[in-house]
Design a protein around this motif. Structure first.
Motif, PDB file in Angstrom:
ATOM      1  N   GLU A  10       0.848  -1.202   0.000  1.00 58.44           N
ATOM      2  CA  GLU A  10       0.000   0.000   0.000  1.00 58.44           C
ATOM      3  C   GLU A  10       0.883   1.252   0.000  1.00 58.44           C
ATOM      4  OE1 GLU A  10      -2.383  -0.123   3.586  1.00 58.44           O
ATOM      5  OE2 GLU A  10      -0.654  -0.552   4.857  1.00 58.44           O
ATOM      6  N   ILE A  11       0.308   2.330  -0.515  1.00 64.28           N
ATOM      7  CA  ILE A  11       0.950   3.657  -0.466  1.00 64.28           C
ATOM      8  C   ILE A  11      -0.108   4.602   0.101  1.00 64.28           C
ATOM      9  CG2 ILE A  11       2.005   5.530  -1.795  1.00 64.28           C
ATOM     10  CD1 ILE A  11       2.782   3.414  -3.927  1.00 64.28           C
ATOM     11  N   PHE A  12       0.209   5.253   1.192  1.00 60.81           N
ATOM     12  CA  PHE A  12      -0.805   6.092   1.837  1.00 60.81           C
ATOM     13  C   PHE A  12      -0.110   7.198   2.630  1.00 60.81           C
ATOM     14  CE2 PHE A  12      -0.190   4.534   6.203  1.00 60.81           C
ATOM     15  CZ  PHE A  12       0.481   3.343   5.974  1.00 60.81           C
ATOM     16  N   CYS A  13      -0.895   8.176   3.027  1.00 62.11           N
ATOM     17  CA  CYS A  13      -0.351   9.278   3.820  1.00 62.11           C
ATOM     18  C   CYS A  13      -0.968   9.239   5.214  1.00 62.11           C
ATOM     19  CB  CYS A  13      -0.653  10.614   3.137  1.00 62.11           C
ATOM     20  SG  CYS A  13       0.239  11.976   3.882  1.00 62.11           S
ATOM     21  N   SER A  14      -0.143   9.400   6.229  1.00 59.95           N
ATOM     22  CA  SER A  14      -0.648   9.370   7.601  1.00 59.95           C
ATOM     23  C   SER A  14       0.263  10.232   8.471  1.00 59.95           C
ATOM     24  CB  SER A  14      -0.681   7.915   8.102  1.00 59.95           C
ATOM     25  OG  SER A  14      -1.261   7.854   9.383  1.00 59.95           O
ATOM     26  N   ILE A  15       0.111  10.083   9.783  1.00 59.81           N
ATOM     27  CA  ILE A  15       1.003  10.751  10.720  1.00 59.81           C
ATOM     28  C   ILE A  15       2.087   9.752  11.112  1.00 59.81           C
ATOM     29  CG2 ILE A  15       1.188  11.767  13.031  1.00 59.81           C
ATOM     30  CD1 ILE A  15      -0.339  13.584  11.170  1.00 59.81           C
ATOM     31  N   GLN A  16       3.345  10.163  10.975  1.00 56.68           N
ATOM     32  CA  GLN A  16       4.428   9.263  11.372  1.00 56.68           C
ATOM     33  C   GLN A  16       4.278   9.025  12.877  1.00 56.68           C
ATOM     34  OE1 GLN A  16       7.169   8.204  12.830  1.00 56.68           O
ATOM     35  NE2 GLN A  16       8.017   6.934  11.226  1.00 56.68           N
ATOM     36  N   GLY A  17       4.244   7.739  13.269  1.00 57.64           N
ATOM     37  CA  GLY A  17       3.864   7.444  14.644  1.00 57.64           C
ATOM     38  C   GLY A  17       4.968   6.947  15.545  1.00 57.64           C
ATOM     39  N   GLU A  18       6.100   6.513  14.979  1.00 53.93           N
ATOM     40  CA  GLU A  18       7.051   5.792  15.821  1.00 53.93           C
ATOM     41  C   GLU A  18       8.489   6.039  15.393  1.00 53.93           C
ATOM     42  OE1 GLU A  18       5.650   1.681  15.677  1.00 53.93           O
ATOM     43  OE2 GLU A  18       6.653   1.387  17.580  1.00 53.93           O
ATOM     44  N   SER A  19       9.008   7.197  15.714  1.00 49.41           N
ATOM     45  CA  SER A  19      10.429   7.489  15.443  1.00 49.41           C
ATOM     46  C   SER A  19      10.659   8.918  15.890  1.00 49.41           C
ATOM     47  CB  SER A  19      10.738   7.369  13.943  1.00 49.41           C
ATOM     48  OG  SER A  19      10.189   8.468  13.240  1.00 49.41           O
ATOM     49  N   SER A  20      11.884   9.427  15.665  1.00 48.32           N
ATOM     50  CA  SER A  20      12.141  10.828  16.000  1.00 48.32           C
ATOM     51  C   SER A  20      11.374  11.754  15.056  1.00 48.32           C
ATOM     52  CB  SER A  20      13.638  11.121  15.961  1.00 48.32           C
ATOM     53  OG  SER A  20      14.128  10.858  14.668  1.00 48.32           O
ATOM     54  N   PHE A  21      10.758  11.209  14.008  1.00 51.38           N
ATOM     55  CA  PHE A  21       9.925  11.994  13.082  1.00 51.38           C
ATOM     56  C   PHE A  21       8.448  11.918  13.468  1.00 51.38           C
ATOM     57  CE2 PHE A  21      13.814  11.704  10.796  1.00 51.38           C
ATOM     58  CZ  PHE A  21      13.849  12.763   9.911  1.00 51.38           C
ATOM     59  N   GLY A  23       4.821  12.454  14.493  1.00 59.04           N
ATOM     60  CA  GLY A  23       3.994  13.659  14.462  1.00 59.04           C
ATOM     61  C   GLY A  23       3.957  14.317  13.098  1.00 59.04           C
ATOM     62  N   TRP A  24       4.977  14.075  12.256  1.00 66.16           N
ATOM     63  CA  TRP A  24       4.979  14.678  10.925  1.00 66.16           C
ATOM     64  C   TRP A  24       4.028  13.934   9.991  1.00 66.16           C
ATOM     65  CZ3 TRP A  24       6.891  19.199   9.647  1.00 66.16           C
ATOM     66  CH2 TRP A  24       7.957  19.730  10.379  1.00 66.16           C
ATOM     67  N   PRO A  25       3.292  14.655   9.150  1.00 65.82           N
ATOM     68  CA  PRO A  25       2.596  13.976   8.056  1.00 65.82           C
ATOM     69  C   PRO A  25       3.648  13.252   7.214  1.00 65.82           C
ATOM     70  CG  PRO A  25       1.826  16.231   8.268  1.00 65.82           C
ATOM     71  CD  PRO A  25       3.033  16.095   9.161  1.00 65.82           C
ATOM     72  N   CYS A  26       3.344  12.047   6.805  1.00 65.65           N
ATOM     73  CA  CYS A  26       4.359  11.217   6.138  1.00 65.65           C
ATOM     74  C   CYS A  26       3.674  10.298   5.129  1.00 65.65           C
ATOM     75  CB  CYS A  26       5.086  10.390   7.205  1.00 65.65           C
ATOM     76  SG  CYS A  26       6.340   9.274   6.579  1.00 65.65           S
ATOM     77  N   THR A  27       4.261  10.170   3.968  1.00 61.21           N
ATOM     78  CA  THR A  27       3.751   9.200   2.988  1.00 61.21           C
ATOM     79  C   THR A  27       4.479   7.886   3.197  1.00 61.21           C
ATOM     80  OG1 THR A  27       3.234  10.902   1.385  1.00 61.21           O
ATOM     81  CG2 THR A  27       3.553   8.674   0.536  1.00 61.21           C
ATOM     82  N   PHE A  28       3.716   6.826   3.319  1.00 58.56           N
ATOM     83  CA  PHE A  28       4.298   5.506   3.549  1.00 58.56           C
ATOM     84  C   PHE A  28       4.225   4.680   2.274  1.00 58.56           C
ATOM     85  CE2 PHE A  28       3.147   7.054   7.666  1.00 58.56           C
ATOM     86  CZ  PHE A  28       4.143   6.582   8.508  1.00 58.56           C
ATOM     87  N   ILE A  29       5.357   4.112   1.895  1.00 56.09           N
ATOM     88  CA  ILE A  29       5.399   3.146   0.796  1.00 56.09           C
ATOM     89  C   ILE A  29       5.654   1.803   1.465  1.00 56.09           C
ATOM     90  CG2 ILE A  29       6.554   2.438  -1.332  1.00 56.09           C
ATOM     91  CD1 ILE A  29       7.535   5.364  -1.628  1.00 56.09           C
ATOM     92  N   ARG A  30       4.589   0.997   1.553  1.00 53.39           N
ATOM     93  CA  ARG A  30       4.741  -0.273   2.278  1.00 53.39           C
ATOM     94  C   ARG A  30       5.002  -1.403   1.290  1.00 53.39           C
ATOM     95  NH1 ARG A  30       3.587  -1.085   7.209  1.00 53.39           N
ATOM     96  NH2 ARG A  30       1.816   0.334   7.461  1.00 53.39           N
ATOM     97  N   LEU A  31       6.199  -1.972   1.370  1.00 55.58           N
ATOM     98  CA  LEU A  31       6.536  -3.077   0.490  1.00 55.58           C
ATOM     99  C   LEU A  31       5.970  -4.372   1.068  1.00 55.58           C
ATOM    100  CD1 LEU A  31       8.481  -0.830  -0.468  1.00 55.58           C
ATOM    101  CD2 LEU A  31      10.160  -2.606  -0.903  1.00 55.58           C
ATOM    102  N   ALA A  32       5.533  -5.256   0.178  1.00 52.18           N
ATOM    103  CA  ALA A  32       4.949  -6.524   0.627  1.00 52.18           C
ATOM    104  C   ALA A  32       6.047  -7.572   0.783  1.00 52.18           C
ATOM    105  CB  ALA A  32       3.910  -6.988  -0.381  1.00 52.18           C
ATOM    106  N   GLY A  33       5.809  -8.479   1.731  1.00 49.14           N
ATOM    107  CA  GLY A  33       6.711  -9.606   1.921  1.00 49.14           C
ATOM    108  C   GLY A  33       7.558  -9.455   3.161  1.00 49.14           C
ATOM    109  N   CYS A  34       7.583 -10.504   3.978  1.00 48.29           N
ATOM    110  CA  CYS A  34       8.481 -10.491   5.137  1.00 48.29           C
ATOM    111  C   CYS A  34       8.834 -11.935   5.502  1.00 48.29           C
ATOM    112  CB  CYS A  34       7.883  -9.750   6.319  1.00 48.29           C
ATOM    113  SG  CYS A  34       9.042  -9.737   7.711  1.00 48.29           S
ATOM    114  N   GLY A  35       8.056 -12.534   6.408  1.00 47.18           N
ATOM    115  CA  GLY A  35       8.305 -13.926   6.768  1.00 47.18           C
ATOM    116  C   GLY A  35       9.137 -14.114   8.023  1.00 47.18           C
TER     117      GLY A  35
END
Ligand code: SF4
Length: 223
Positions: A10-21, A23-35
């Motif tokens: 998925e690609i979406f825009c949200s509030i960055q929730g977990e890092s020194s960033f 609170g900032w609006p942030c676009t997330f590019i979520r790559l699929a696959g882990c395991g």
């Protein structure tokens, strides 16, 4: 025109929730696959599936949100070799680029302009033995300007997790050289308890909460 393609969840825009960033609006590019199978993985839906998209299309969609930062995440983003040219091109466009990785794979090949947020998986994750020690060495050996772009993150669910993380941080004096973010696993440990442990030990870490889980339903995806 690049023919580099990646498997995208998925690609979406949200509030960055977990890092020194956070609170900032942030676009997330979520790559699929882990395991890796971490217990309490909150993006299990991204461990499989996904849609193949060309690099140019991914960048076009990400830039369209006009957020002040872009984060490449997963799943485990470093499993797809095509992520390296993607990150390079995003940096070339002048974007503030973040990478969030599970910490099992080395970040040695990641463009030095990328702000790397690297998980340190504690015992309650069930996969602590898979943390890649090379990432800590890379951070400690980096030149000061590059070291600022290394950030370690650990999510604590139990006292055992805390003691494990404290020992790792003190052994490498990680808090003296890099940003170390320490947070509670939502609903598993009271924030106040972790705050008191950190203060009691005078540990050089920044405490954080999983901000997006307080704003939206913690089970919601795309936030
Ligand atoms: S590395 Fe991340 S995506 Fe993969 S199982 Fe662990 S928490 Fe989930």
């Amino acid at each position: 025109m690049s023919t580099n393609t990646l498997n995208i969840s998925e690609i979406f825009c949200s509030i960055q929730g977990e890092s020194s960033f956070a609170g900032w609006p942030c676009t997330f590019i979520r790559l699929a696959g882990c395991g890796h199978g971490c217990r309490s993985c909150d993006t299990a839906y991204a461990e499989t599936g996904g849609t193949r998209l060309e690099q140019e299309e991914i960048i076009r969609r990400a830039l369209a949100f006009q957020a002040p930062c872009i984060e490449v995440t997963g799943g485990e983003p470093l499993l797809q070799p095509a992520v390296y040219p993607l990150m390079q091109q995003l940096c070339d466009t002048g974007q503030q680029l973040l990478l969030e990785t599970g910490g099992f794979l080395s970040v040695a090949r990641v463009d030095r302009r990328v702000h790397k947020i690297i998980d340190l998986k504690p015992p309650s994750s069930g996969v602590a033995a898979q943390n890649n020690p090379e990432n800590i060495q890379l951070a400690l050996q980096a030149l000061p300007a590059d070291r600022q772009r290394f950030e370690f993150k650990t999510v604590i669910a139990t006292r055992e997790d805390y003691e494990w993380a404290r020992s790792l941080i003190l052994e490498h004096r990680l808090g003296d050289s890099c940003t170390v973010m320490m947070g509670v696993a939502f609903g598993e440990l009271e924030p106040r308890e972790l705050a008191e442990w950190i203060l009691g030990d005078r540990l050089r870490v920044r405490m954080q909460l999983q901000l997006h889980k307080y704003i939206w339903d913690p089970r919601m995806r795309g936030v």
